[in-house]
Design an enzyme around this catalytic site. Structure first.
Site, PDB file in Angstrom:
ATOM      1  CB  ILE A  43      -0.882   0.023   1.275  1.00 43.63           C
ATOM      2  CG1 ILE A  43      -1.753  -1.230   1.348  1.00 43.63           C
ATOM      3  CG2 ILE A  43      -1.714   1.302   1.346  1.00 43.63           C
ATOM      4  CD1 ILE A  43      -2.366  -1.466   2.709  1.00 43.63           C
ATOM      5  CB  CYS A  44       2.227   3.713  -1.759  1.00 45.67           C
ATOM      6  SG  CYS A  44       1.674   3.783  -3.476  1.00 45.67           S
ATOM      7  CG  HIS A  45      -0.929   9.364  -1.502  1.00 41.86           C
ATOM      8  ND1 HIS A  45      -0.606  10.608  -1.960  1.00 41.86           N
ATOM      9  CD2 HIS A  45      -2.191   9.479  -1.019  1.00 41.86           C
ATOM     10  CE1 HIS A  45      -1.620  11.434  -1.760  1.00 41.86           C
ATOM     11  NE2 HIS A  45      -2.598  10.778  -1.191  1.00 41.86           N
ATOM     12  N   GLY A  89      -0.625   4.095  -5.377  1.00 38.81           N
ATOM     13  CA  GLY A  89      -0.401   2.791  -5.994  1.00 38.81           C
ATOM     14  C   GLY A  89       0.853   2.671  -6.831  1.00 38.81           C
ATOM     15  CB  ILE A 127      -3.958   5.088   1.639  1.00 38.67           C
ATOM     16  CG1 ILE A 127      -4.735   5.067   2.951  1.00 38.67           C
ATOM     17  CG2 ILE A 127      -3.340   6.439   1.392  1.00 38.67           C
ATOM     18  CD1 ILE A 127      -4.954   3.704   3.521  1.00 38.67           C
TER      19      ILE A 127
END
Length: 107
Positions: free
Chosen positions: A64-66, A68, A93
């Site tokens: 997971i990141c901000h 993708g 996210i």
């Protein structure tokens, strides 16, 4: 590596009969403080190469990141190191906050 939408991840996490994934959040600590999934393990992107040995290579891992992009790079790195059950949270996210948890802070 497979792509996973926020809705698909929500369905997975809501299903107690399904093996729960490791939620690997590769954002920076300040981003994690703003918004994160419960039980997500913070491992900033730049620390993954030195810390990946702490992860189970056979377990399902959702990165997971901000949005993708960073998570996709890390999922590819993990795939290169023989992790076998990898997922990238498409849209990150941010997608989760806009489609699953509308009360989650966005940035």
């Amino acid at each position: 590596m497979q792509q996973l939408s926020a809705a698909q991840l929500n369905e997975w996490l809501s299903n107690p009969s399904r093996t729960q994934p490791i939620l690997l959040d590769v954002r920076e600590p300040w981003e994690y403080q703003i918004a994160h999934l419960s039980n997500a393990q913070l491992m900033p992107m730049h620390t993954v190469p030195e810390q990946m040995q702490t992860l189970d290579k056979q377990a399902p891992v959702v990165v997971i990141c901000h949005h993708g992009v960073r998570s996709m790079h890390i999922a590819r790195l993990l795939e290169h190191h023989q992790f076998t059950d990898l997922y990238n949270l498409s849209g990150g996210i941010n997608a989760w906050a806009h489609s699953v948890d509308l009360d989650m802070a966005v940035y």
